[in-house]
Scaffold this motif. Sequence first.
Motif, PDB file in Angstrom:
ATOM      1  N   TYR A  22       0.837  -1.205   0.000  1.00 50.11           N
ATOM      2  CA  TYR A  22       0.000   0.000   0.000  1.00 50.11           C
ATOM      3  C   TYR A  22       0.875   1.259   0.000  1.00 50.11           C
ATOM      4  O   TYR A  22       0.685   2.171  -0.814  1.00 50.11           O
ATOM      5  CB  TYR A  22      -0.915  -0.011   1.221  1.00 50.11           C
ATOM      6  N   ILE A  23       1.863   1.294   0.905  1.00 52.23           N
ATOM      7  CA  ILE A  23       2.750   2.451   0.961  1.00 52.23           C
ATOM      8  C   ILE A  23       3.537   2.585  -0.339  1.00 52.23           C
ATOM      9  O   ILE A  23       3.773   3.701  -0.830  1.00 52.23           O
ATOM     10  CB  ILE A  23       3.713   2.332   2.167  1.00 52.23           C
ATOM     11  N   ALA A  24       3.929   1.451  -0.919  1.00 52.32           N
ATOM     12  CA  ALA A  24       4.647   1.480  -2.194  1.00 52.32           C
ATOM     13  C   ALA A  24       3.777   2.072  -3.295  1.00 52.32           C
ATOM     14  O   ALA A  24       4.248   2.844  -4.141  1.00 52.32           O
ATOM     15  CB  ALA A  24       5.091   0.065  -2.570  1.00 52.32           C
ATOM     16  N   LEU A  25       2.501   1.714  -3.298  1.00 56.70           N
ATOM     17  CA  LEU A  25       1.583   2.273  -4.290  1.00 56.70           C
ATOM     18  C   LEU A  25       1.492   3.786  -4.144  1.00 56.70           C
ATOM     19  O   LEU A  25       1.568   4.520  -5.138  1.00 56.70           O
ATOM     20  CB  LEU A  25       0.206   1.640  -4.131  1.00 56.70           C
ATOM     21  N   ILE A  26       1.345   4.269  -2.912  1.00 53.12           N
ATOM     22  CA  ILE A  26       1.261   5.713  -2.678  1.00 53.12           C
ATOM     23  C   ILE A  26       2.532   6.395  -3.157  1.00 53.12           C
ATOM     24  O   ILE A  26       2.487   7.466  -3.786  1.00 53.12           O
ATOM     25  CB  ILE A  26       1.034   6.000  -1.175  1.00 53.12           C
ATOM     26  N   TYR A  27       3.664   5.775  -2.871  1.00 49.96           N
ATOM     27  CA  TYR A  27       4.947   6.348  -3.268  1.00 49.96           C
ATOM     28  C   TYR A  27       5.086   6.367  -4.790  1.00 49.96           C
ATOM     29  O   TYR A  27       5.567   7.342  -5.373  1.00 49.96           O
ATOM     30  CB  TYR A  27       6.068   5.516  -2.632  1.00 49.96           C
ATOM     31  N   GLY A  28       4.680   5.263  -5.444  1.00 52.50           N
ATOM     32  CA  GLY A  28       4.742   5.226  -6.899  1.00 52.50           C
ATOM     33  C   GLY A  28       3.831   6.257  -7.530  1.00 52.50           C
ATOM     34  O   GLY A  28       4.197   6.938  -8.496  1.00 52.50           O
ATOM     35  N   ILE A  29       2.610   6.379  -6.984  1.00 55.81           N
ATOM     36  CA  ILE A  29       1.669   7.393  -7.482  1.00 55.81           C
ATOM     37  C   ILE A  29       2.259   8.788  -7.340  1.00 55.81           C
ATOM     38  O   ILE A  29       2.113   9.641  -8.228  1.00 55.81           O
ATOM     39  CB  ILE A  29       0.331   7.281  -6.730  1.00 55.81           C
ATOM     40  N   LEU A  30       2.945   9.035  -6.208  1.00 51.97           N
ATOM     41  CA  LEU A  30       3.554  10.340  -5.981  1.00 51.97           C
ATOM     42  C   LEU A  30       4.517  10.692  -7.111  1.00 51.97           C
ATOM     43  O   LEU A  30       4.469  11.812  -7.656  1.00 51.97           O
ATOM     44  CB  LEU A  30       4.293  10.335  -4.637  1.00 51.97           C
ATOM     45  N   TYR A  31       5.380   9.753  -7.494  1.00 51.42           N
ATOM     46  CA  TYR A  31       6.378  10.046  -8.529  1.00 51.42           C
ATOM     47  C   TYR A  31       5.759  10.136  -9.920  1.00 51.42           C
ATOM     48  O   TYR A  31       6.234  10.896 -10.768  1.00 51.42           O
ATOM     49  CB  TYR A  31       7.503   9.002  -8.489  1.00 51.42           C
ATOM     50  N   VAL A  32       4.709   9.354 -10.184  1.00 52.46           N
ATOM     51  CA  VAL A  32       3.992   9.511 -11.452  1.00 52.46           C
ATOM     52  C   VAL A  32       3.311  10.868 -11.503  1.00 52.46           C
ATOM     53  O   VAL A  32       3.392  11.614 -12.489  1.00 52.46           O
ATOM     54  CB  VAL A  32       2.939   8.392 -11.618  1.00 52.46           C
ATOM     55  N   TRP A  33       2.651  11.203 -10.420  1.00 55.91           N
ATOM     56  CA  TRP A  33       1.889  12.456 -10.335  1.00 55.91           C
ATOM     57  C   TRP A  33       2.811  13.662 -10.455  1.00 55.91           C
ATOM     58  O   TRP A  33       2.452  14.670 -11.057  1.00 55.91           O
ATOM     59  CB  TRP A  33       1.117  12.444  -9.015  1.00 55.91           C
ATOM     60  N   PHE A  34       4.020  13.556  -9.896  1.00 55.25           N
ATOM     61  CA  PHE A  34       4.995  14.647 -10.003  1.00 55.25           C
ATOM     62  C   PHE A  34       5.278  15.005 -11.464  1.00 55.25           C
ATOM     63  O   PHE A  34       5.514  16.168 -11.800  1.00 55.25           O
ATOM     64  CB  PHE A  34       6.307  14.253  -9.320  1.00 55.25           C
ATOM     65  N   GLU A  35       5.273  13.981 -12.331  1.00 59.78           N
ATOM     66  CA  GLU A  35       5.559  14.227 -13.740  1.00 59.78           C
ATOM     67  C   GLU A  35       4.470  15.081 -14.405  1.00 59.78           C
ATOM     68  O   GLU A  35       4.717  15.743 -15.405  1.00 59.78           O
ATOM     69  CB  GLU A  35       5.685  12.893 -14.494  1.00 59.78           C
ATOM     70  N   SER A  36       3.275  15.090 -13.817  1.00 63.91           N
ATOM     71  CA  SER A  36       2.185  15.876 -14.410  1.00 63.91           C
ATOM     72  C   SER A  36       2.317  17.367 -14.107  1.00 63.91           C
ATOM     73  O   SER A  36       1.672  18.187 -14.772  1.00 63.91           O
ATOM     74  CB  SER A  36       0.834  15.370 -13.901  1.00 63.91           C
ATOM     75  N   PHE A  37       3.122  17.736 -13.127  1.00 65.04           N
ATOM     76  CA  PHE A  37       3.241  19.142 -12.758  1.00 65.04           C
ATOM     77  C   PHE A  37       3.813  19.969 -13.913  1.00 65.04           C
ATOM     78  O   PHE A  37       3.389  21.113 -14.131  1.00 65.04           O
ATOM     79  CB  PHE A  37       4.110  19.298 -11.499  1.00 65.04           C
ATOM     80  N   ALA A  38       4.773  19.410 -14.635  1.00 66.27           N
ATOM     81  CA  ALA A  38       5.324  20.138 -15.785  1.00 66.27           C
ATOM     82  C   ALA A  38       4.266  20.297 -16.873  1.00 66.27           C
ATOM     83  O   ALA A  38       4.143  21.371 -17.493  1.00 66.27           O
ATOM     84  CB  ALA A  38       6.538  19.389 -16.330  1.00 66.27           C
ATOM     85  N   ILE A  39       3.471  19.241 -17.092  1.00 66.50           N
ATOM     86  CA  ILE A  39       2.413  19.303 -18.106  1.00 66.50           C
ATOM     87  C   ILE A  39       1.368  20.351 -17.735  1.00 66.50           C
ATOM     88  O   ILE A  39       0.917  21.133 -18.575  1.00 66.50           O
ATOM     89  CB  ILE A  39       1.754  17.915 -18.267  1.00 66.50           C
ATOM     90  N   VAL A  40       1.003  20.384 -16.444  1.00 63.37           N
ATOM     91  CA  VAL A  40      -0.048  21.292 -15.996  1.00 63.37           C
ATOM     92  C   VAL A  40       0.445  22.731 -15.904  1.00 63.37           C
ATOM     93  O   VAL A  40      -0.136  23.649 -16.509  1.00 63.37           O
ATOM     94  CB  VAL A  40      -0.617  20.837 -14.635  1.00 63.37           C
ATOM     95  N   PHE A  41       1.526  22.948 -15.178  1.00 65.46           N
ATOM     96  CA  PHE A  41       1.915  24.318 -14.852  1.00 65.46           C
ATOM     97  C   PHE A  41       2.795  24.975 -15.916  1.00 65.46           C
ATOM     98  O   PHE A  41       2.818  26.205 -16.013  1.00 65.46           O
ATOM     99  CB  PHE A  41       2.582  24.358 -13.477  1.00 65.46           C
ATOM    100  N   GLU A  42       3.498  24.188 -16.709  1.00 63.50           N
ATOM    101  CA  GLU A  42       4.215  24.765 -17.844  1.00 63.50           C
ATOM    102  C   GLU A  42       3.334  24.774 -19.091  1.00 63.50           C
ATOM    103  O   GLU A  42       3.280  25.775 -19.822  1.00 63.50           O
ATOM    104  CB  GLU A  42       5.501  23.983 -18.115  1.00 63.50           C
ATOM    105  N   GLY A  43       2.626  23.655 -19.326  1.00 64.39           N
ATOM    106  CA  GLY A  43       1.836  23.556 -20.551  1.00 64.39           C
ATOM    107  C   GLY A  43       0.522  24.305 -20.505  1.00 64.39           C
ATOM    108  O   GLY A  43       0.110  24.918 -21.501  1.00 64.39           O
ATOM    109  N   ILE A  44      -0.179  24.276 -19.352  1.00 65.57           N
ATOM    110  CA  ILE A  44      -1.499  24.905 -19.245  1.00 65.57           C
ATOM    111  C   ILE A  44      -1.412  26.324 -18.696  1.00 65.57           C
ATOM    112  O   ILE A  44      -2.009  27.255 -19.245  1.00 65.57           O
ATOM    113  CB  ILE A  44      -2.436  24.038 -18.367  1.00 65.57           C
ATOM    114  N   TYR A  45      -0.637  26.486 -17.617  1.00 66.44           N
ATOM    115  CA  TYR A  45      -0.577  27.799 -16.962  1.00 66.44           C
ATOM    116  C   TYR A  45       0.660  28.616 -17.351  1.00 66.44           C
ATOM    117  O   TYR A  45       0.839  29.738 -16.864  1.00 66.44           O
ATOM    118  CB  TYR A  45      -0.611  27.614 -15.440  1.00 66.44           C
TER     119      TYR A  45
END
Length: 586
Positions: free
Chosen positions: A384-407
């Motif tokens: 469970y903790i591994a899943l949360i940690y993996g999601i965190l690193y996947v989700w981090f990759e979306s920040f560039a898409i959202v804040f550089e690409g959209i905003y």
Amino acid sequence: MIEHLRDTILGHILRVVTRQKVLQYEEDRDPSVWKRYVDKEKSGNLAHHGTAEPAGEEDEEEVEEMASENTSQRTQQHTQANTGISRNSSDTRVDSQENERYNEASGVRVDPEKGRDVTIITWYSDNDPENPQNWSLPKKIFVTGLICLLTFAVYIGSAIYSAGTQGVMERFGVSQVAATLGLTLFVAGYGLGPMIWAPMSEIPIFGRTPIYIGTLVVFVFFQFAVIYAKNFGMLLAFRFLTGFFGSPVLATGGATMADIYSPSKRAYAIAVWGAAAVSGPVLGPLIGGFAAQHKGWQWPIWELLWLSGFALIVLVIFLPETSSANILYRRSRRLRKLTGRDDLKCEPELQSEQMSGKEIALMVLVRPFSLNFLEPILFLLNLYIALIYGILYVWFESFAIVFEGIYHFNLGEEGLSFLGILCGALITIPPYFLYLYYFQEPQFNEDGEIQPEKRLPPACVGAFCIPICLFWFGWTSRESIHWIVPIIGSGFFSVGALLLFNSVLNYLGDAYPEYAASVFAGNDFMRSSFGAGFPLFAAAMYNKLGVGWASSLLGFLSILFVPIPFVLLKYGERIRKASKRARHDL
């Protein structure tokens, strides 16, 4: 301050250089005080049946009777010798025992088959100041701060690299996925490292501080190899090695907190340590973003070098040993040298002597894996903790898409968008501490212990915060909605992660107290494995599904694991008591 510095790496060096003329222990000044450290009862047990622990009520009574009888006989012999009284035939029992060995500390006869003539060295009282559990609160807080500094200095190494990914692509002519390997291999390194370093820190001859400092030295100097890498393969190899050698604190830090805090107070320290761990990946893009934007991909690594180098200097000077086993081992070794008595030994030392090289290798290399994969409780929670940690690193990759690409943020401003996660962690700590103080602490028994399952209620709350964050972030990341809205939503991730991590780590420490470092190492291995693998498909997933549905996919995945803390809250005791390694007495 002298007592504190005496037990640091710098203190040990000064004592060796000056031949123990500075930073002296009390026994250095007066070797006769060794007697205050002796545990007569355990020494008698060893003499009688070969182990320090009582073998049973009948054996305990027999040991006490033998000790009393033998003391009386020695007194009689001493009186007869001084008064010149000759012994007659009624003294044959004493004569027959003249060639038998007695343990000096306890007066118990050493059993020729099972017994061992060893004098056990331990704490001289429940208030012995060298016992980490007895340190003053300011000292405990200071040492906690040092461990948090080390944790932050290592954990930031993963995300700080991501700020220079574009520069790595240009410098070495590789794709984005290939450049991301510099992040994932670092995470893989600090997932694998604790599987070796954490069990080693449990061996009395090593302790925790030498492991922390020795590996940190390598971590610092290997940063130069990353900065001056001649080709992409060299860059990746040393990113993995820096993660591997920087890793001990990421698992053993929790065991260090257990060394110095009682179970009722440990949760506070674990929470602060967890906040330091969260701060690393969160502040990495912020600290590295502006540097990479203006100076290139190498400058974030320079920042990592400066930070970890500063941590190394501070820890060499100020970090004392926290492992009670190592402190007692060094005390017994010191007393043997000062008194010339080879029989002075501590319990952890005796346990180490009884272990073969094969058993030590199994403990270091096999035990963390066997615990992780063969204990149902550990496997479920670590997954469970591994899943949360993996999601965190996947989700981090979306920040560039959202804040550089959209905003349309620049690289440095994109790093600022991670501050919502940090704020979420900081806001969570005060109410969590209030919960611990008013609800959890009163549940501890008179011995300062608590049923491990009672650590889990905060995890039940935190489990819902992860999907809330992902759905909120995914469907509010659009030009028509102000950029502060997804940043506010991102704070729920740290709320959930902090509550889950702290509940789980405290639960595991209570359920497996004898294997704490190995258990935490297994947890770190699982979560780092997921953290290393997930980012490799993150960009493709977000580009193909879009921010909303990609985040929702992660949200639905996290919902599947929400029942785990609830199941363990209800059935955990039954599962735990069916385990051979978990604690059964609570």
